[in-house]
Design a protein around this motif. Structure first.
Motif, PDB file in Angstrom:
ATOM      1  N   GLY A 280      12.693 -60.178 -20.659  1.00 19.62           N
ATOM      2  CA  GLY A 280      13.940 -60.393 -21.249  1.00 19.62           C
ATOM      3  C   GLY A 280      14.486 -58.988 -21.486  1.00 19.62           C
ATOM      4  N   SER A 281      13.503 -57.829 -21.637  1.00 18.92           N
ATOM      5  CA  SER A 281      13.928 -56.304 -21.845  1.00 18.92           C
ATOM      6  C   SER A 281      14.633 -55.666 -20.607  1.00 18.92           C
ATOM      7  N   PHE A 282      14.162 -56.475 -19.475  1.00 18.48           N
ATOM      8  CA  PHE A 282      14.862 -55.979 -18.219  1.00 18.48           C
ATOM      9  C   PHE A 282      15.910 -56.862 -17.749  1.00 18.48           C
ATOM     10  N   GLY A 395      -3.288 -53.694 -27.623  1.00 17.62           N
ATOM     11  CA  GLY A 395      -2.315 -53.915 -26.742  1.00 17.62           C
ATOM     12  C   GLY A 395      -1.213 -54.899 -27.444  1.00 17.62           C
ATOM     13  N   THR A 396      -1.856 -56.041 -27.629  1.00 24.06           N
ATOM     14  CA  THR A 396      -1.085 -57.162 -28.050  1.00 24.06           C
ATOM     15  C   THR A 396      -0.078 -56.927 -29.378  1.00 24.06           C
ATOM     16  N   SER A 402       6.229 -50.972 -29.423  1.00 16.86           N
ATOM     17  CA  SER A 402       6.704 -50.120 -28.524  1.00 16.86           C
ATOM     18  C   SER A 402       8.089 -50.340 -27.873  1.00 16.86           C
ATOM     19  N   LEU A 403       8.144 -51.613 -27.682  1.00 10.86           N
ATOM     20  CA  LEU A 403       9.438 -52.364 -26.915  1.00 10.86           C
ATOM     21  C   LEU A 403      10.721 -52.012 -27.878  1.00 10.86           C
ATOM     22  N   SER A 404      10.553 -51.948 -29.247  1.00 11.12           N
ATOM     23  CA  SER A 404      11.468 -51.953 -30.230  1.00 11.12           C
ATOM     24  C   SER A 404      11.827 -50.387 -30.394  1.00 11.12           C
ATOM     25  N   MET A 412       6.390 -49.143 -19.891  1.00 10.98           N
ATOM     26  CA  MET A 412       5.792 -49.382 -18.951  1.00 10.98           C
ATOM     27  C   MET A 412       5.036 -48.171 -18.509  1.00 10.98           C
ATOM     28  N   LEU A 413       5.432 -46.906 -18.897  1.00  7.23           N
ATOM     29  CA  LEU A 413       4.777 -45.666 -18.464  1.00  7.23           C
ATOM     30  C   LEU A 413       3.469 -45.551 -19.435  1.00  7.23           C
ATOM     31  N   ILE A 414       3.567 -46.063 -20.372  1.00  2.00           N
ATOM     32  CA  ILE A 414       2.451 -45.975 -21.206  1.00  2.00           C
ATOM     33  C   ILE A 414       1.363 -47.032 -20.529  1.00  2.00           C
TER      34      ILE A 414
END
Length: 471
Positions: A280-282, A395-396, A402-404, A412-414
């Protein structure tokens, strides 16, 4: 220590049944961890659960897996593979049955925690038992099959949950939880009667029992002299202890197994858990289209394991894990472009990452079982599993944050950076173990498996990284 009758045996019906029985543990892990996500929808409505309640119920099993792997690997090395092999499945049956009748949040949390402990314990139990029974040339492939079972279990949970939700009414979620009890009972029945590991028996000086186990499984006896020599070699050295995992060469191997496992599973768990959100972020909607995209990526994770299963025994563990991590980092780096990346390329990149991840995935349980001796083999597998779950939990938990706060590109770079750490760890520490006996793969550098009749003091010096007279 090595027993030729096992190392050189052709695959037979016993090996296949043992592989299926051992794969039952990862299958149940994937199933029980996934079915609760489907069941929570009905549970929340009927029991009026809060968001905090749902989080506690969901996290309890992960905490249990961490503790189960950390503690019960050592118990398995002490009490034996066979005993723990059935006890932990009995706990899964009991915990699943009781979950059907639970009515309060605290009851679900406790039961999910107990189920997690049993699941975490089964990883070192089942993988060490299988590793110590299968022939050298098939060991990597058969241990890798256990990983596939996890994905099959997770997929089965979503299919069962979907069908039950469509056909059932109020209270269907209890039948979903009951399905876990039925599956656990079936796998328990499959495991009943499995013989103890001859390597563990010889390690304990029980050569008569080792010979009986080999006769029962493989249909022929082993020369008594060979078993007595193996037993004498084991008893001539100081037995390994839990703390040996954190000293000298074993420390390096422990760090390697735990870190590459963590670097592989951290981005993967986040992707599997929040697939629709990430897509969804994409720019893809988080409805059915997002679910379809996530399902496609999940299928590719399974497909990626299939060629890797063949390659680890054909071209070796070290090249597979190094090249896999290198290739996994590329699509994540491309996705670092964020929302400017064309959506078709987004799907291609995620599928490429899932495909390349097959290498480290099928080696998650192979390396810990090959790099450590019988006395601490299950302990090492449990520690590696526990380390990996720290990464999975982090990660979960951190991915939505991180997204927000950072956005999809930096996130994605992380992930690419974490993957490159796995690549570096593999370049520095991955050992080649293809086609070698467990005695050879677990031996300390510079020490031949036959050199076991030395004093305990000399052996302890090797374990702690010191030098010893090898003349």
């Amino acid at each position: 220590m090595s027993i030729r009758a096992i190392d050189e045996a052709p695959l037979n019906r016993f090996h296949r049944k043992l592989t299926w029985a051992c794969a039952g543990g990862p299958f149940l892990d994937g199933y029980l961890l996934s079915i609760i996500g489907v069941a929570l929808i009905g549970m929340s409505n009927e029991l009026h659960l809060t968001t905090a309640d749902e989080s506690l119920i969901g996290a309890a099993a992960l905490v249990g897996i961490f503790i189960g792997g950390l503690c019960f690997g050592a118990v398995t090395d002490k009490l034996g593979r066979e005993a723990m092999y059935t006890i932990d499945l009995a706990v899964l049956v009991g915990g699943s049955v009781l979950s059907v009748f639970a009515t309060e949040t605290w009851q679900f949390v406790i039961l999910r925690f107990i189920l997690g402990i049993a699941i975490g314990a089964d990883y070192p139990i089942a993988t060490s038992l299988l590793a110590e029974w299968v022939p050298n040339k098939h060991r990597g492939r058969l241990l890798g099959v256990l990983i596939l079972a996890w994905y099959v279990g997770a997929a089965a949970a979503y299919v069962v949950g979907y069908v039950m939700a469509e056909l059932g009414g109020a209270g269907t979620w209890r039948w979903m939880l009951a399905s876990g009890a039925v599956l656990s009972a079936l796998i328990l029945l499959l495991r009943v009667g499995t013989p103890e590991s001859p390597l563990w028996l010889v390690n304990k000086g029980r050569t008569d029992d080792a010979q009986k186990a080999i006769k029962r499984a493989l249909g022929h006896t082993v020369p008594v002299d060979e078993l007595l020599a193996a037993s004498a070699a084991e008893q001539s050295v100081v037995q390994q202890r839990f703390r040996d995992l954190f000293q000298g060469t074993y420390l390096r191997r422990t760090l390697f197994c735990g870190l590459f496992y963590m670097c592989q599973i951290t981005p993967m768990f986040a992707l599997l858990t929040f697939g629709p959100t990430i897509l969804g972020s994409f720019g893809l909607s988080e409805g059915n289209a997002g679910n379809l995209g996530s399902a496609l990526i999940s299928i590719v994770f399974v497909l990626g394991c299939i060629p890797a299963l063949r390659m680890v025994d054909r071209i070796g563990r070290r090249p597979v894990i190094i090249w896999s991590f290198a290739l996994m980092a590329v699509p994540l780096a491309v996705l670092g472009g964020g929302s400017s990346v064309p959506f078709a390329l987004v799907i291609v990149c995620f599928c490429a990452y899932a495909l390349f991840s097959g290498g480290p995935t099928v080696l998650e349980w192979t390396y810990p079982n090959e790099l450590f001796p019988t006395g601490i083999r299950a302990t090492a597998g449990g520690v590696a599993t526990s380390i990996s779950r720290l990464g999975a939990a982090a990660g979960t938990y951190l991915l939505p944050i991180s997204l927000s706060r950072l956005g999809i590109g930096p996130t994605m770079l992380i992930g690419a950076g974490i993957t490159l750490v796995g690549w570096l760890v593999s370049v520095l520490w991955a050992e080649e173990t293809r086609g070698r006996t467990l005695a050879e793969t677990s031996a300390l550098p510079g020490v031949q498996p036959q050199q076991t009749a030395r004093s305990g003091g000399e052996r302890r010096a090797d374990v702690t990284g010191g030098s010893a007279d090898r003349s």
